[in-house]
Design an enzyme around this catalytic site. Structure first.
Site, PDB file in Angstrom:
ATOM      1  N   THR B 145       0.494  -1.473  -0.068  1.00  0.00           N
ATOM      2  CA  THR B 145       0.421  -0.184  -0.163  1.00  0.00           C
ATOM      3  C   THR B 145       0.811   0.876  -0.151  1.00  0.00           C
ATOM      4  O   THR B 145       1.848   1.309   0.661  1.00  0.00           O
ATOM      5  CB  THR B 145      -1.185   0.062   0.928  1.00  0.00           C
ATOM      6  OG1 THR B 145      -1.242   1.034   1.336  1.00  0.00           O
ATOM      7  CG2 THR B 145       0.497  -0.347   2.484  1.00  0.00           C
ATOM      8  N   SER B 187      -0.028   3.351  11.369  1.00  0.00           N
ATOM      9  CA  SER B 187      -0.804   1.839  12.244  1.00  0.00           C
ATOM     10  C   SER B 187      -0.286   1.451  12.020  1.00  0.00           C
ATOM     11  O   SER B 187       0.815  -0.177  11.156  1.00  0.00           O
ATOM     12  CB  SER B 187      -2.603   2.176  10.606  1.00  0.00           C
ATOM     13  OG  SER B 187      -2.382   1.287   9.817  1.00  0.00           O
ATOM     14  N   TYR B 189      -1.343  -1.430  11.138  1.00  0.00           N
ATOM     15  CA  TYR B 189      -1.286  -2.397   9.984  1.00  0.00           C
ATOM     16  C   TYR B 189      -0.387  -2.281   8.464  1.00  0.00           C
ATOM     17  O   TYR B 189       0.252  -2.766   7.594  1.00  0.00           O
ATOM     18  CB  TYR B 189      -2.628  -1.941   9.199  1.00  0.00           C
ATOM     19  CG  TYR B 189      -2.841  -2.381   7.109  1.00  0.00           C
ATOM     20  CD1 TYR B 189      -2.966  -3.788   7.082  1.00  0.00           C
ATOM     21  CD2 TYR B 189      -2.621  -1.644   6.827  1.00  0.00           C
ATOM     22  CE1 TYR B 189      -2.538  -3.280   5.974  1.00  0.00           C
ATOM     23  CE2 TYR B 189      -3.487  -1.403   5.480  1.00  0.00           C
ATOM     24  CZ  TYR B 189      -3.374  -2.503   4.618  1.00  0.00           C
ATOM     25  OH  TYR B 189      -2.613  -2.856   3.726  1.00  0.00           O
ATOM     26  N   HIS B 190      -0.343  -0.542   8.312  1.00  0.00           N
ATOM     27  CA  HIS B 190       0.248   0.249   7.312  1.00  0.00           C
ATOM     28  C   HIS B 190       1.946  -0.502   7.518  1.00  0.00           C
ATOM     29  O   HIS B 190       2.824  -0.820   7.015  1.00  0.00           O
ATOM     30  CB  HIS B 190       0.639   1.748   7.253  1.00  0.00           C
ATOM     31  CG  HIS B 190      -0.749   1.574   6.450  1.00  0.00           C
ATOM     32  ND1 HIS B 190      -1.796   2.284   7.339  1.00  0.00           N
ATOM     33  CD2 HIS B 190      -1.561   1.829   5.513  1.00  0.00           C
ATOM     34  CE1 HIS B 190      -2.784   2.579   6.355  1.00  0.00           C
ATOM     35  NE2 HIS B 190      -2.555   2.635   4.877  1.00  0.00           N
TER      36      HIS B 190
HETATM   37  N1  LIG Z   1      -8.380  -3.672  -0.105  1.00  0.00           N
HETATM   38  C1  LIG Z   1      -8.112  -2.072  -0.646  1.00  0.00           C
HETATM   39  O1  LIG Z   1      -8.730  -0.765  -0.250  1.00  0.00           O
HETATM   40  C2  LIG Z   1      -6.384  -2.070  -0.611  1.00  0.00           C
HETATM   41  C3  LIG Z   1      -6.199  -1.976  -0.106  1.00  0.00           C
HETATM   42  C4  LIG Z   1      -4.447  -1.399  -0.796  1.00  0.00           C
HETATM   43  C5  LIG Z   1      -4.072  -2.863  -0.100  1.00  0.00           C
HETATM   44  N2  LIG Z   1      -4.359  -3.821  -0.174  1.00  0.00           N
HETATM   45  C6  LIG Z   1      -4.157  -5.398  -0.087  1.00  0.00           C
HETATM   46  O2  LIG Z   1      -4.109  -5.956  -0.862  1.00  0.00           O
HETATM   47  C7  LIG Z   1      -4.385  -7.619   0.086  1.00  0.00           C
HETATM   48  C8  LIG Z   1      -6.327  -7.537  -0.298  1.00  0.00           C
HETATM   49  O3  LIG Z   1      -6.882  -6.725  -0.024  1.00  0.00           O
HETATM   50  P1  LIG Z   1      -8.518  -7.025   0.596  1.00  0.00           P
HETATM   51  O4  LIG Z   1      -9.379  -6.001   0.130  1.00  0.00           O
HETATM   52  O5  LIG Z   1      -8.539  -8.481  -0.514  1.00  0.00           O
HETATM   53  O6  LIG Z   1      -8.443  -8.102   1.967  1.00  0.00           O
HETATM   54  P2  LIG Z   1      -9.448  -9.161   1.981  1.00  0.00           P
HETATM   55  O7  LIG Z   1      -9.190  -9.257   3.903  1.00  0.00           O
HETATM   56  O8  LIG Z   1     -10.878  -9.106   1.697  1.00  0.00           O
HETATM   57  O9  LIG Z   1      -8.391 -10.353   1.733  1.00  0.00           O
HETATM   58  C9  LIG Z   1      -7.493 -11.366   2.073  1.00  0.00           C
HETATM   59  C10 LIG Z   1      -7.799 -12.579   2.497  1.00  0.00           C
HETATM   60  O10 LIG Z   1      -6.928 -13.229   2.984  1.00  0.00           O
HETATM   61  C11 LIG Z   1      -6.646 -14.553   3.763  1.00  0.00           C
HETATM   62  N3  LIG Z   1      -5.489 -14.406   4.834  1.00  0.00           N
HETATM   63  C12 LIG Z   1      -5.682 -13.130   5.961  1.00  0.00           C
HETATM   64  N4  LIG Z   1      -4.660 -14.152   6.270  1.00  0.00           N
HETATM   65  C13 LIG Z   1      -3.927 -15.474   6.140  1.00  0.00           C
HETATM   66  C14 LIG Z   1      -3.288 -16.381   6.419  1.00  0.00           C
HETATM   67  N5  LIG Z   1      -2.533 -16.300   7.221  1.00  0.00           N
HETATM   68  N6  LIG Z   1      -3.457 -18.022   5.638  1.00  0.00           N
HETATM   69  C15 LIG Z   1      -4.485 -17.597   4.573  1.00  0.00           C
HETATM   70  N7  LIG Z   1      -5.154 -16.567   4.113  1.00  0.00           N
HETATM   71  C16 LIG Z   1      -5.098 -15.693   4.840  1.00  0.00           C
HETATM   72  C17 LIG Z   1      -8.117 -14.131   4.550  1.00  0.00           C
HETATM   73  O11 LIG Z   1      -9.335 -14.945   5.018  1.00  0.00           O
HETATM   74  C18 LIG Z   1      -8.861 -13.582   3.549  1.00  0.00           C
HETATM   75  O12 LIG Z   1      -9.761 -14.326   2.000  1.00  0.00           O
HETATM   76  C19 LIG Z   1      -4.329  -7.557   1.681  1.00  0.00           C
HETATM   77  O13 LIG Z   1      -2.568  -7.151   1.376  1.00  0.00           O
HETATM   78  C20 LIG Z   1      -4.128  -5.601   1.914  1.00  0.00           C
HETATM   79  O14 LIG Z   1      -3.792  -4.802   2.205  1.00  0.00           O
HETATM   80  C21 LIG Z   1      -5.539  -4.224   0.222  1.00  0.00           C
END
Ligand SMILES: NC(=O)c1ccc[n+]([C@@H]2O[C@H](COP(=O)([O-])OP(=O)(O)OC[C@H]3O[C@@H](n4cnc5c(N)ncnc54)[C@H](O)[C@@H]3O)[C@@H](O)[C@H]2O)c1
Ligand SMILES: NC(=O)c1ccc[n+]([C@@H]2O[C@H](COP(=O)([O-])OP(=O)(O)OC[C@H]3O[C@@H](n4cnc5c(N)ncnc54)[C@H](O)[C@@H]3O)[C@@H](O)[C@H]2O)c1
Lengths: 406, 406
Positions: B145, B187, B189-190
């Site tokens: 991110t 944060s 997370y970040h």
């Molecule tokens: N949604 C956004 O706006 C956004 C923005 C920037 C970056 N991202 C990044 O993109 C990625 C996906 O985001 P998202 O919105 O789809 O999130 P999400 O939480 O919907 O999906 C993450 C998935 O990973 C799985 N997961 C988490 N830990 C795990 C583990 N230890 N083993 C196996 N599976 C695991 C969860 O069950 C979930 O299905 C993330 O890394 C997030 O940081 C998302």
């Protein structure tokens, strides 16, 4: 002060406990004794016979009348117990040594990589989260390493933690920003210290935690004023290929008539500090706590730099030991310059102990005294940084000869 | 290509699976379903009714004839199982979404901080260690991110990952070095994404892993071409204070006649990308793999930037919703500029979808359609960044009124 010493059973932790207890502080050792378990895993032991931590605390009480309290606790795995512990004891300062600290161990296999990252990141983060949660405003002093910058630097002086960089803004002016000096860690262990820095930066900024990070050089020597007080207070002394640091290993090799094993050309410059100075620096840093809201204070905790082959030559001159040049199992530049600033500790009054014949001889004496305990098969370095390097080290005839001779 | 999609059950992961399956790739979803457990923990649910992953895979097969394989596995906790899995399936590429991704969730309590660090760092590190250990030369694409740089930047354009800095060497010349663009995560997370970067840098350098890190903006929207194919293929849609991202939350608030809640002055500029572009970018990055030994490729994956209050005004104009200004529970600068370079994706042929009325209306339609499923008590933001901020948010009369009204 009431001081919690996390990892207080270790090589630097133990003499720190004695030094600060001797100075009148109330000392609480928190340790999961994982380092002793790793001895068991590797089948190695400290050259110096080391009593249990409970026994060492008892002897210290007998010799000095001062109490050391030991608490068996895994700060990486037992967050809730650690938080409850903090809440109960409310230390004024926390010194954090509790990490897996050997680069070669961290590179032994994937299991060791995974363990090192898991243990070190969670240990440090748990300490930070628990301080915020309990609201305990203790000064946190952590031991880091200059190794985070990578040994293959371009030959610049390593400042104390920060680097001013000019960033061009949208309006076209250049604004100076102080950033964490960029890291280039050369092993999984060093990498975890680079991660720690980011954790510290965040918690100092978000929660106002007061943190000092000591970027330490390679520690050598074994005795401090306090460990000398009784044979059973002796510090641990690692000489194996994983935990033994380079100078201590040379001194052991010399003591048993084994060649001094230099990897590659030995042109790598490293920073060093004697164990006695290490505990003094920690005390100095402790007294000079940052204020809430201040950025993390970073000190370089070292007193001198040397090329590995110059050290080998020094020990060779002193003891008559031969030098063997072996292929380097580490992935690093063969030759590098290193200049490290340590102005902050000098300003705080540190009067450095340098590599003197007297102290070197003292270590050789320790080594000779316990020479019967040395397991020669543990003396060569064993972990290679990559699979390619492992194969190369394995094929090398001199390395092979040493392995079979030992 | 055979592609492993770690976290393929999530908000970005699921449409990515469909998009790449549709393009003819063999897709393996690896997920521990932790995100569904977190829904349970928080007592929230996706606005769109979401079937089990097994059921969704079945429907996809029915609709398109293509197979999606699901593997239930925790990549952070089950290193050995994950390694064995890799060895068995030998993917050509691994896309890594599997992290806890909500900043507010990561700041809820110490338990949530500890979980987020533990899960995210171990997940990423386990993937890296297992790739090295198995010797599988897969291209690793990770979702990072832009938030790692902190939203309180000085108003400089955010380049794609690296910053050239001049470092003065010992001989007095200035040598230019490319460093990771310095981070200032806001944060926990970040912060974990900032840690990930260091892990990637190390493994690319030490082991020659081929890694692309996509620094993504805030994703908005819900449908892609594939999720539209069947009602049960619909993507998840989070609107709660933890997982709902700002624009999606505004659209929900508008749909249910709730005021658009802007924190602080709303002067924070954020970067955005539509979910359809997000999956396209991932495909583009996948095709453009770095070579062994190359440094980590870092792309900014976003298409436009907006101030939060401008977005609120846009949605308000479109829907007639009111705007409520509330105290900011985050610790950040109230106003900031943000310019983000995304030249690399533009060069690869991305033709960005921007915030158009049509797509915004589409999201409002989705929200209206499922309005009966909205739990209004979940709409306000609930996590505060520090204990002081928590108290301030709690005392605020407007925030209190909204909480009781909902
Ligand atoms: N949604 C956004 O706006 C956004 C923005 C920037 C970056 N991202 C990044 O993109 C990625 C996906 O985001 P998202 O919105 O789809 O999130 P999400 O939480 O919907 O999906 C993450 C998935 O990973 C799985 N997961 C988490 N830990 C795990 C583990 N230890 N083993 C196996 N599976 C695991 C969860 O069950 C979930 O299905 C993330 O890394 C997030 O940081 C998302
Ligand atoms: N020895 C050196 O040359 C040197 C150089 C630079 C930096 N350092 C740093 O100084 C610190 C101390 O080094 P050392 O040489 O004394 O190491 P050590 O291994 O002898 O001591 C570390 C101690 O921490 C304990 N520990 C580890 N993980 C723990 C956990 N999860 N919970 C509780 N206790 C735990 C171990 O049992 C051990 O007693 C380390 O952080 C190390 O990285 C050491």
């Amino acid at each position: 002060m009431k001081i919690a010493i996390l990892g207080g059973d270790g090589f630097v932790g133990w003499p720190t406990c004695l030094h600060l207890s001797n100075a009148g502080h109330e000392i609480h050792i928190v340790d999961n004794l994982s380092r002793r378990w790793i001895d068991t895993e590797l089948g190695v032991q400290s050259l110096t016979p080391m009593d249990s931590i409970q026994e060492r605390c008892r002897i210290w009480k007998e010799v000095t009348g001062r109490k050391l309290q030991f608490h068996f606790l895994d700060i990486a795995k037992e967050y809730e117990r650690f938080k409850a512990w903090l809440q109960e004891y409310e230390p004024d300062a926390v010194i954090h040594f509790a990490e897996q600290r050997a680069a070669p161990y961290s590179m032994k296999s994937d299991r060791h990589k995974v363990y090192t990252v898991n243990n070190n990141v969670n240990a440090t983060h748990n300490v930070l989260a628990a301080l915020v949660e309990t609201g305990i405003d203790a000064h946190l002093v952590h031991l880091g390493t200059m190794g985070v910058y990578g040994y293959s630097t371009i030959g610049a002086a390593i400042p104390e933690g920060y680097l001013p960089v000019g960033i061009e803004t949208l309006s076209g002016e250049t604004v100076e920003q102080e950033i964490l000096y960029p890291t280039r860690p050369g092993s999984v262990y060093h990498m975890t210290k680079s991660l720690d820095q980011i954790l510290f930066q965040f918690y100092a900024q978000n929660d106002g935690l007061r943190i000092t990070d000591l970027h330490q050089g390679i520690v050598w020597g074994t005795h401090t004023d306090q460990t000398r007080l009784h044979p059973q207070l002796v510090n641990r002394f690692d000489y194996d290929g994983d935990y033994g640091t380079v100078l201590n290993r040379f001194l052991i090799q010399a003591a048993i008539g084994y060649p001094l094993t230099v990897h590659g050309t030995g042109g790598q410059t490293r920073a060093f500090i004697h164990i006695q100075d290490s505990v003094r620096c920690i005390e100095l840093a402790l007294q000079d706590a940052p204020k809430r809201g201040e950025r993390v204070r970073i000190f370089n905790q070292m007193t001198e730099t040397h090329r590995v082959r110059d050290l080998a030559e020094l020990v060779s001159r002193l003891t008559g030991a031969e030098i063997a040049y072996l292929p380097n199992p580490r992935k690093e530049a063969e030759e590098n310059e290193l200049i490290v600033k340590n102005d902050q500790f000098l300003a705080l009054g540190l009067n450095p102990i340098t590599l003197q014949d007297g102290l070197l001889t003292e270590v050789v004496e320790v080594a000779k005294k316990f020479a019967h305990r040395i397991d020669r098969s543990r003396v060569p370095a064993v972990s290679a940084w990559t699979k390619d390097l492992a194969a190369r080290v394995d094929r090398d005839p001199e390395h092979r000869a040493l392995r079979t001779a030992s």
